[in-house]
Design a protein around this motif. Structure first.
Motif, PDB file in Angstrom:
ATOM      1  N   VAL A 393      60.336  81.907 100.092  1.00 50.68           N
ATOM      2  CA  VAL A 393      59.311  82.691 100.020  1.00 50.68           C
ATOM      3  C   VAL A 393      58.181  82.604 101.027  1.00 50.68           C
ATOM      4  O   VAL A 393      57.343  83.341 101.456  1.00 50.68           O
ATOM      5  N   ARG A 394      57.734  81.175 101.127  1.00 52.32           N
ATOM      6  CA  ARG A 394      56.896  80.895 102.365  1.00 52.32           C
ATOM      7  C   ARG A 394      57.071  81.188 103.499  1.00 52.32           C
ATOM      8  O   ARG A 394      56.317  81.588 104.244  1.00 52.32           O
ATOM      9  N   GLN A 395      58.495  81.046 103.727  1.00 51.15           N
ATOM     10  CA  GLN A 395      58.954  81.399 105.331  1.00 51.15           C
ATOM     11  C   GLN A 395      58.702  82.924 105.424  1.00 51.15           C
ATOM     12  O   GLN A 395      58.208  83.464 106.395  1.00 51.15           O
ATOM     13  N   ILE A 396      59.115  83.766 104.420  1.00 48.55           N
ATOM     14  CA  ILE A 396      58.924  85.135 104.474  1.00 48.55           C
ATOM     15  C   ILE A 396      57.520  85.460 104.670  1.00 48.55           C
ATOM     16  O   ILE A 396      57.189  86.452 105.162  1.00 48.55           O
ATOM     17  N   ASP A 397      56.628  84.950 103.991  1.00 47.83           N
ATOM     18  CA  ASP A 397      55.315  85.022 103.734  1.00 47.83           C
ATOM     19  C   ASP A 397      54.594  85.293 105.302  1.00 47.83           C
ATOM     20  O   ASP A 397      53.806  85.787 105.743  1.00 47.83           O
ATOM     21  N   LYS A 398      55.106  83.751 105.933  1.00 49.86           N
ATOM     22  CA  LYS A 398      54.687  83.627 107.408  1.00 49.86           C
ATOM     23  C   LYS A 398      55.237  84.759 108.302  1.00 49.86           C
ATOM     24  O   LYS A 398      54.420  85.255 109.097  1.00 49.86           O
ATOM     25  N   GLN A 399      56.356  85.221 108.042  1.00 51.26           N
ATOM     26  CA  GLN A 399      56.805  86.234 108.714  1.00 51.26           C
ATOM     27  C   GLN A 399      55.912  87.564 108.746  1.00 51.26           C
ATOM     28  O   GLN A 399      55.726  88.176 109.509  1.00 51.26           O
ATOM     29  N   ILE A 400      55.892  87.878 107.341  1.00 47.05           N
ATOM     30  CA  ILE A 400      55.050  89.160 107.232  1.00 47.05           C
ATOM     31  C   ILE A 400      53.663  89.125 107.648  1.00 47.05           C
ATOM     32  O   ILE A 400      53.109  89.833 108.357  1.00 47.05           O
ATOM     33  N   ALA A 401      52.879  87.870 107.569  1.00 44.08           N
ATOM     34  CA  ALA A 401      51.635  87.593 108.348  1.00 44.08           C
ATOM     35  C   ALA A 401      51.497  87.735 109.523  1.00 44.08           C
ATOM     36  O   ALA A 401      50.714  88.494 110.163  1.00 44.08           O
ATOM     37  N   ASP A 402      52.761  87.417 110.365  1.00 46.99           N
ATOM     38  CA  ASP A 402      52.718  87.391 111.852  1.00 46.99           C
ATOM     39  C   ASP A 402      53.012  88.722 112.251  1.00 46.99           C
ATOM     40  O   ASP A 402      52.160  89.568 113.236  1.00 46.99           O
ATOM     41  N   ALA A 425      52.925 105.055 117.393  1.00 52.92           N
ATOM     42  CA  ALA A 425      53.872 105.481 116.348  1.00 52.92           C
ATOM     43  C   ALA A 425      55.091 104.771 116.150  1.00 52.92           C
ATOM     44  O   ALA A 425      55.693 104.370 115.255  1.00 52.92           O
ATOM     45  N   ALA A 426      55.797 104.714 117.239  1.00 53.37           N
ATOM     46  CA  ALA A 426      57.058 103.928 117.682  1.00 53.37           C
ATOM     47  C   ALA A 426      56.995 102.720 117.346  1.00 53.37           C
ATOM     48  O   ALA A 426      57.890 102.113 116.615  1.00 53.37           O
ATOM     49  N   GLN A 427      55.979 101.919 118.003  1.00 49.24           N
ATOM     50  CA  GLN A 427      55.825 100.232 117.652  1.00 49.24           C
ATOM     51  C   GLN A 427      55.381  99.967 116.261  1.00 49.24           C
ATOM     52  O   GLN A 427      56.042  99.029 115.398  1.00 49.24           O
ATOM     53  N   SER A 428      54.461 100.845 115.693  1.00 50.69           N
ATOM     54  CA  SER A 428      54.119 100.734 114.411  1.00 50.69           C
ATOM     55  C   SER A 428      55.241 100.948 113.643  1.00 50.69           C
ATOM     56  O   SER A 428      55.358 100.028 112.319  1.00 50.69           O
ATOM     57  N   SER A 429      56.079 101.713 113.469  1.00 48.86           N
ATOM     58  CA  SER A 429      57.073 101.872 112.746  1.00 48.86           C
ATOM     59  C   SER A 429      58.247 100.888 112.915  1.00 48.86           C
ATOM     60  O   SER A 429      58.637 100.514 111.689  1.00 48.86           O
ATOM     61  N   VAL A 430      58.418 100.177 113.853  1.00 48.53           N
ATOM     62  CA  VAL A 430      59.490  99.287 114.201  1.00 48.53           C
ATOM     63  C   VAL A 430      58.654  98.033 113.288  1.00 48.53           C
ATOM     64  O   VAL A 430      59.645  97.280 112.534  1.00 48.53           O
ATOM     65  N   ILE A 431      57.541  97.767 113.477  1.00 44.34           N
ATOM     66  CA  ILE A 431      57.078  96.689 112.697  1.00 44.34           C
ATOM     67  C   ILE A 431      56.934  97.100 111.302  1.00 44.34           C
ATOM     68  O   ILE A 431      57.369  95.961 110.483  1.00 44.34           O
ATOM     69  N   SER A 432      56.585  98.047 110.661  1.00 43.59           N
ATOM     70  CA  SER A 432      56.739  98.259 109.263  1.00 43.59           C
ATOM     71  C   SER A 432      58.067  98.345 108.645  1.00 43.59           C
ATOM     72  O   SER A 432      58.206  97.779 107.793  1.00 43.59           O
ATOM     73  N   ASN A 433      59.017  98.737 109.335  1.00 46.07           N
ATOM     74  CA  ASN A 433      60.371  98.609 108.774  1.00 46.07           C
ATOM     75  C   ASN A 433      60.589  97.086 108.760  1.00 46.07           C
ATOM     76  O   ASN A 433      61.427  96.731 107.632  1.00 46.07           O
ATOM     77  N   LYS A 434      60.305  96.318 109.604  1.00 39.31           N
ATOM     78  CA  LYS A 434      60.630  94.845 109.532  1.00 39.31           C
ATOM     79  C   LYS A 434      59.808  94.184 108.297  1.00 39.31           C
ATOM     80  O   LYS A 434      60.297  93.334 107.373  1.00 39.31           O
ATOM     81  N   ASN A 436      58.775  95.968 105.611  1.00 42.88           N
ATOM     82  CA  ASN A 436      59.200  96.381 104.133  1.00 42.88           C
ATOM     83  C   ASN A 436      60.796  95.608 103.761  1.00 42.88           C
ATOM     84  O   ASN A 436      60.758  95.345 102.742  1.00 42.88           O
ATOM     85  N   ALA A 437      61.381  95.327 104.877  1.00 40.48           N
ATOM     86  CA  ALA A 437      62.643  94.791 104.646  1.00 40.48           C
ATOM     87  C   ALA A 437      62.401  93.126 104.313  1.00 40.48           C
ATOM     88  O   ALA A 437      62.899  92.709 103.165  1.00 40.48           O
ATOM     89  N   LEU A 438      61.324  92.560 104.590  1.00 39.59           N
ATOM     90  CA  LEU A 438      61.021  91.315 104.283  1.00 39.59           C
ATOM     91  C   LEU A 438      60.270  91.263 102.993  1.00 39.59           C
ATOM     92  O   LEU A 438      60.731  90.368 102.278  1.00 39.59           O
ATOM     93  N   ARG A 439      59.756  92.244 102.579  1.00 39.90           N
ATOM     94  CA  ARG A 439      59.024  92.525 101.037  1.00 39.90           C
ATOM     95  C   ARG A 439      60.202  92.317 100.108  1.00 39.90           C
ATOM     96  O   ARG A 439      60.333  92.009  99.284  1.00 39.90           O
ATOM     97  N   LEU A 440      61.258  93.308 100.449  1.00 32.66           N
ATOM     98  CA  LEU A 440      62.515  93.236  99.614  1.00 32.66           C
ATOM     99  C   LEU A 440      63.059  92.143  99.268  1.00 32.66           C
ATOM    100  O   LEU A 440      63.595  91.615  98.405  1.00 32.66           O
ATOM    101  N   ASP A 441      63.102  91.224 100.543  1.00 38.27           N
ATOM    102  CA  ASP A 441      63.835  89.822 100.424  1.00 38.27           C
ATOM    103  C   ASP A 441      62.783  88.954  99.558  1.00 38.27           C
ATOM    104  O   ASP A 441      63.364  88.000  98.756  1.00 38.27           O
TER     105      ASP A 441
END
Length: 517
Positions: A393-402, A425-434, A436-441
């Motif tokens: 969880v700590r590692q995921i939190d760090k990735q989300i923060a970055d 829109a393109a760059q923000s979408s890519v980051i947001s998808n990442k 969201n995937a991390l939040r599910l993990d």
């Protein structure tokens, strides 16, 4: 003598270097609007207060509010204060700055030592006008009230969604998984659910079903878990499996410390039909309920008395039988009474069992937090609630923060005209998808295993005792719910064996004890 008043030339007021700290929406689609709106707000604030010069607006993502270490922008703000770039900070409220009282207090003291004041708009609190003693007392109260307010808002949100039928579960039951916020069937687990219903309708008992699944090595959601009678019972009685949902089976208390409780009528419940895809048909589910009712009635007829099969002899292991003598009911070892065993003579009055049970429950209720709370916590720690999953969880939190920091930079570049709308829109979408995937993990890593037999049973017992009032007369329903068996140690003591493997020995009140034969 002539006295001339020579007035000094008016000095320009000293300019105070102001920094604004805020938190923007955690939704990428709202970040740009939120950040831009707050920049406008603080620019207007600067214009209306000419003594201030706005240095910068520091904005963290709203999701990272609990721990200051995860706030990159706040850390940048503190660094700029140390470099002497800032004289004063303005922020919306105490909770926007921190909800951890200890860290908030350290930050306030540190800022005061640097000569930097902070103003909390919502509470109207100015640290420049506070001494250190006042600093110690106010943050906890303000942040605590903010936590209560936020919890209240969340409860109302859940309530409204339940009333409208839009609420869905956060942790799906075995047989389901969440995909884009919707419950979908997980076929490998759903096959097990259908088999449980089939076996039960064929006449196989719940414990035997659990034994079959364990013998065949059928996995539960977590590989180390086994199937139990109560797990099968949960499946048979879960309306989710026919596609419906009973909402608000549990609720969170309104005041601190917040605690989840089983809903025993304190809060409204909502029944939603066709809330999710069914794993079994309604006809199958209803047939299982009818069979369960018929079995329960048959079981009650077989047990002619509440204590039949409950009282046991510690020597021969046989159950006690009931004896009426001069209008008083006694229980004694059936083996000793029949002359089949040579056990020590033990007998107990029926009313003594009930009185002793009440004494035991009074004590257990009074020490519930120390006994059950500690035990549940220790079991959860043993079950890998810490260790590897917390590190993950700590590692995921760090990735989300970055990633959130990257998203904020992209939003700023777009605001300043460096990025056009398409690239943003393109760059923000890519980051947001990442993200969201991390939040599910993260949710999976923190998922509480509600199906665990022992912890589930102990939590249910804890919920039951939470509503118990000491001194309450004997309650048959409570007795049936928590007592599995009673060992008559001797004519002065009873050992109660409760659900969850708990055992407590209680002295029989002297005025209702039987004399030793």
């Amino acid at each position: 003598m002539t006295v001339t008043d020579i007035s000094r030339e008016p000095q320009k007021p000293e300019i105070i270097r102001l920094a604004a700290y805020c938190r923007v929406s955690s939704k990428s689609t709202d970040q740009l609007h939120s950040f831009a709106a707050q920049i406008r707000y603080y620019k207007d604030y600067e214009r209306m207060n000419p003594q201030y010069k706005l240095v910068d607006v520091y904005a963290d993502e709203g999701l990272s509010g609990v721990d200051m270490k995860k706030r990159d922008e706040q850390n940048r703000l503190i660094r700029d204060c140390k470099l002497g770039k800032i004289d004063r900070i303005i922020t919306k409220s105490v909770s926007r700055f921190a909800r951890n009282t200890q860290e908030l207090l350290v930050a306030l003291r540190s800022l005061k030592e640097m000569g930097v004041s902070i103003y909390f708009e919502e509470q109207g609190i100015d640290s420049d006008k506070m001494n250190m003693e006042m600093l110690v007392t106010f943050p906890g109260m303000a942040a605590q009230q903010e936590s209560v307010n936020i919890s209240d808002h969340l409860r109302r949100s859940y309530q409204m969604r339940m009333e409208s039928g839009e609420f869905n579960c956060n942790a799906p039951a075995y047989g389901f998984k969440m995909v884009d916020g919707q419950m979908v069937i997980k076929e490998d687990e759903a096959a097990v659910i259908r088999r449980i219903f089939d076996l039960y309708l064929q006449g196989v008992g719940k414990q035997n079903i659990a034994n079959i699944l364990n013998a065949e090595g059928v996995p539960r959601r977590y590989a180390q878990e086994k199937w139990y009678h109560t797990t099968v019972n949960y499946v048979i009685n879960n309306e989710r499996y026919m596609g419906d949902a009973l909402l608000q089976k549990k609720f969170t208390t309104d005041t601190l410390p917040f605690r989840k409780k089983k809903n025993r009528g304190e809060k409204p419940q909502y029944y939603v039909e066709n809330s999710n895809p069914p794993i079994v048909s309604k006809e199958t589910y209803i047939a299982a309920q009818e069979l369960q009712k018929s079995r329960n009635v048959s079981h009650k007829r077989e047990r002619v008395h509440l204590l039949a099969g409950i009282l046991h002899c510690p020597e021969c292991g046989r159950t006690f039988r009931r004896l009426l003598l001069n209008g008083t009911a006694y229980w004694l070892c059936s083996g000793k009474a029949a002359g089949a065993t040579n056990c020590q003579s033990r007998r107990v009055r029926e009313n003594a069992v009930y009185d002793t049970f009440c004494l035991m429950v009074d004590k257990l209720s009074a020490h519930r937090q120390d006994l059950l709370g500690t035990l549940i916590h220790q079991l959860e720690m043993i079950q890998n609630r810490g260790g590897e999953s917390l590190e993950k969880v700590r590692q995921i939190d760090k990735q989300i923060a970055d990633l959130s920091a990257q998203n904020l930079v992209v939003a700023r570049l777009h605001t300043n005209g460096v990025l056009n709308a398409t690239d943003f829109a393109a760059q923000s979408s890519v980051i947001s998808n990442k993200i969201n995937a991390l939040r599910l993990d993260r949710k999976k890593a923190l998922a509480e295993d509600e199906d665990d037999e022992l912890i589930y049973t102990l939590k249910s017992l804890d919920d039951t005792l939470a509503g118990y009032v000491p001194g309450t007369p004997f309650n048959r329903a409570l007795f049936e719910e928590i007592v599995q068996s009673i060992t008559v140690v001797d004519n002065a003591r009873l050992a109660f064996h409760l659900v969850g493997g708990l055992a407590f020995t209680e002295q029989i009140p002297e005025n209702v004890r039987c004399r030793t034969a």
